[in-house]
Design an enzyme around this catalytic site. Structure first.
Site, PDB file in Angstrom:
ATOM      1  N   SER A  60      -8.874   3.356   8.682  1.00  0.00           N
ATOM      2  CA  SER A  60      -9.303   2.361   7.798  1.00  0.00           C
ATOM      3  C   SER A  60     -10.751   2.425   8.079  1.00  0.00           C
ATOM      4  O   SER A  60     -11.388   2.321   9.312  1.00  0.00           O
ATOM      5  CB  SER A  60      -8.898   0.917   8.524  1.00  0.00           C
ATOM      6  OG  SER A  60      -9.593  -0.115   7.680  1.00  0.00           O
TER       7      SER A  60
ATOM      8  N   LYS B  39       2.251  -4.739   3.039  1.00  0.00           N
ATOM      9  CA  LYS B  39       1.715  -5.644   1.882  1.00  0.00           C
ATOM     10  C   LYS B  39       2.917  -6.366   1.317  1.00  0.00           C
ATOM     11  O   LYS B  39       2.645  -7.559   0.711  1.00  0.00           O
ATOM     12  CB  LYS B  39       1.058  -4.705   0.828  1.00  0.00           C
ATOM     13  CG  LYS B  39      -0.304  -4.150   1.336  1.00  0.00           C
ATOM     14  CD  LYS B  39      -0.816  -3.263   0.329  1.00  0.00           C
ATOM     15  CE  LYS B  39      -2.205  -2.686   0.789  1.00  0.00           C
ATOM     16  NZ  LYS B  39      -2.718  -1.933  -0.282  1.00  0.00           N
TER      17      LYS B  39
ATOM     18  N   ASP C 221      -6.019  -5.444  -4.761  1.00  0.00           N
ATOM     19  CA  ASP C 221      -6.059  -4.034  -5.157  1.00  0.00           C
ATOM     20  C   ASP C 221      -5.725  -3.935  -6.533  1.00  0.00           C
ATOM     21  O   ASP C 221      -6.235  -2.804  -7.391  1.00  0.00           O
ATOM     22  CB  ASP C 221      -4.471  -3.643  -4.386  1.00  0.00           C
ATOM     23  CG  ASP C 221      -4.743  -3.494  -2.987  1.00  0.00           C
ATOM     24  OD1 ASP C 221      -6.097  -3.044  -2.652  1.00  0.00           O
ATOM     25  OD2 ASP C 221      -3.793  -3.353  -2.255  1.00  0.00           O
TER      26      ASP C 221
ATOM     27  N   ARG D 138       9.836   8.485  -3.298  1.00  0.00           N
ATOM     28  CA  ARG D 138      10.792   9.115  -2.601  1.00  0.00           C
ATOM     29  C   ARG D 138      12.266   8.359  -2.543  1.00  0.00           C
ATOM     30  O   ARG D 138      13.318   8.906  -2.467  1.00  0.00           O
ATOM     31  CB  ARG D 138      10.349   9.314  -1.308  1.00  0.00           C
ATOM     32  CG  ARG D 138       9.085  10.530  -1.109  1.00  0.00           C
ATOM     33  CD  ARG D 138       8.729  10.680   0.442  1.00  0.00           C
ATOM     34  NE  ARG D 138       7.861  11.705   0.590  1.00  0.00           N
ATOM     35  CZ  ARG D 138       7.788  12.958   0.378  1.00  0.00           C
ATOM     36  NH1 ARG D 138       8.872  13.529  -0.188  1.00  0.00           N
ATOM     37  NH2 ARG D 138       6.512  13.783   0.571  1.00  0.00           N
TER      38      ARG D 138
END
Length: 507
Positions: free
Chosen positions: A247, A296, A333, A394
């Site tokens: 980060s 999140k 975001d 995935r």
């Protein structure tokens, strides 16, 4: 409550020769250390005279320590004798601090050592196992260590989870004797970064670029965190993530706090269980959080209130603690990623003499890799702009569930490189594929990138990922995750510091 005295910054030195130690001292001074710890148990001095030479030639204040368990001395008896000989000499030569392990301090006649000294302060240290981290056990241990005659008490702490540190911070605040707390491992990093806030006596930092788990570098302490400005009123912010070492949030938020005059610090928080984290760190001291991988979606359930956009996305990347103690979740975001993509497309359009008031994403096929928190933000953002969303993940069931939520389509991950229904598509990678240390990876083949007009990668460490390099070679517009990171962080900073003291409600 104010911090206890002037905080000291120390760096441990593990060297082989007197000359190496003296050279390292000068480097430590240049990087902001106030003193150095001489780990005598790690040094291979042939004779006690070498120790005497070192102490007489020292160029800055020192802590002289000798740890029995890590000593290079062969036998236990020799180790004990060497330890006592070194510590006694350090006191005679007025070393600023002399550190004894608790078991040594209880076995020897401390009065003899106290009587010998004129200026030396005695630090008594103890290694604390994870099972002994309750406030009650720590209080008893500190009392026993203080009873040896210690001037300063030091705890070296075995940390399994970041939540283990909560009772340590309580001890730092309420301890009546100067206390040093040094946690072992990456989850213990905040034991150093937050020590000034809670009243710690000393903070450790590593020298140069040496990476020590649980220890910030001296340079970061001075330049990024500027811990000398911290006090009991400092508000704690941080990024809740796992992993968290990548980060760049501290590099952005800490200078921003200082620039605006906000009394805050932003730290990496390596969190395994986000629900437990918020239940333990529930005080108003911990005022706001960025939320990263993989928390999140789970963060939504940790909030007392969730902003409508974040609720519809099903992912929170920002949490603010209001003055009433309630946790409020937001998502910055979504707009950050979509506007970064839109601006890049508009810039290309302007260069071609094209202009439009509509979103340049409208009507385009938006191919998304990843269906986690960042992926959900991208999917909902693309849908809001009128794009046709196709999702690869995935775990196909996660992709399918997100596709249903945005009226899009989910396809098996294995089909990504062969998917090419049209040219001029947009590709957005929200997965961790390509993130350091796996920067040699890409979620899609280079040949398949020719079908895309723009490629966006949410990964920003490294800044120029393999995906972006190959996309640029294929002729696509590329948008780095740095663009999204900066934009979402600006949104977070506004939420963290709204009114420089109050936080917005959802009303």
């Amino acid at each position: 409550m104010a911090c206890k005295g002037n905080l000291l910054v120390c760096t441990p030195l593990e060297c082989e020769t007197v000359e190496e130690v003296l050279s390292s001292m000068e480097k430590a001074r240049a990087e902001g250390a106030d003193l150095v710890e001489l780990r005598m148990d790690t040094m291979s001095f042939p004779h006690i005279s070498e120790v005497e030479k070192l102490l007489k030639q020292r160029t800055m204040p020192v802590i002289v320590s000798f740890r029995l368990k890590s000593s290079k001395t062969s036998s236990k008896g020799n180790c004990n004798n060497t330890c006592l000989q070194v510590l006694r000499l350090a006191i005679e030569l007025d070393a600023e601090f002399v550190e004894m392990e608790h078991e040594v301090a209880t076995d020897v006649n401390m009065t003899k050592y106290m009587d010998r000294r004129s200026n030396s302060k005695i630090i008594v240290s103890s290694y604390v196992h994870n099972g002994d981290l309750s406030e009650e056990k720590l209080s008893c241990l500190i009392a026993c260590m203080q009873s040896t005659g210690a001037d300063i008490v030091k705890l070296v702490i075995d940390v399994v989870y970041i939540t283990d540190l909560a009772p340590v911070f309580h001890m730092l605040t309420h301890c009546q004797v100067p206390l040093i707390a040094s946690a072992v491992g990456d989850r213990g990093l905040i034991s150093q970064l937050l020590a000034p806030k809670f009243g710690g006596f000393l903070v450790h930092g590593s020298l140069g670029s040496k990476l020590v788990p649980g220890m910030p570098t001296l340079v970061s302490l001075q330049q990024v965190y500027k811990i000398e400005h911290l006090n009991a009123d400092t508000k704690v912010f941080g990024v809740v993530s796992n992993p968290v070492g990548h980060s760049k949030g501290p590099l952005l938020h800490n200078p921003a706090f200082r620039h605006t005059g906000y009394n805050g610090i932003y730290v990496p928080l390596l969190v395994d269980d986000i629900k437990e984290f918020f239940s333990v760190y529930s005080s108003s001291d911990f005022a706001g959080f960025s939320v990263g991988i993989p928390h999140k979606e789970a963060a939504v359930g940790c909030c007392d209130e969730v902003h409508p956009l974040a609720k519809s996305i099903g992912a929170v990347n920002t949490i603010v603690r209001r003055p009433d103690g309630k946790l409020v979740g937001y998502n910055t975001d979504c707009e950050a990623s979509i506007t970064a993509i839109e601006d890049a497309l508009r810039e290309r359009g302007v260069a071609k003499g094209e202009a439009s008031h509509n979103s340049p994403i409208a009507g385009k096929m938006f191919v998304l890799v990843g269906a986690g928190g960042a992926g959900r933000a991208l999917a909902f953002g693309a849908k809001s702009r009128g794009a046709q969303v196709v999702i690869f993940n995935r775990h196909y069931e996660r992709a399918k569930a997100l596709a249903v939520a945005v009226s899009g389509e989910a396809l098996p991950y294995e089909c990504l490189s062969s998917f090419c229904p049209q040219n001029g598509m947009i590709l957005a990678n929200s997965s961790a594929v390509g993130m350091e240390p796996n920067s040699d990876q890409s979620p899609i083949s280079k040949e398949a990138l020719r079908a895309y007009e723009l490629v966006f990668d949410a990964v920003y460490t490294p800044r120029n990922t393999k995906l972006l390099k190959e996309a640029e070679e294929a002729g696509a517009i590329v948008v780095s995750g740095v663009e999204m990171f900066i934009r979402q962080a600006l949104g977070q900073f506004k939420l963290f510091t709204d009114g420089l003291g109050t936080h917005p409600s959802l009303n």
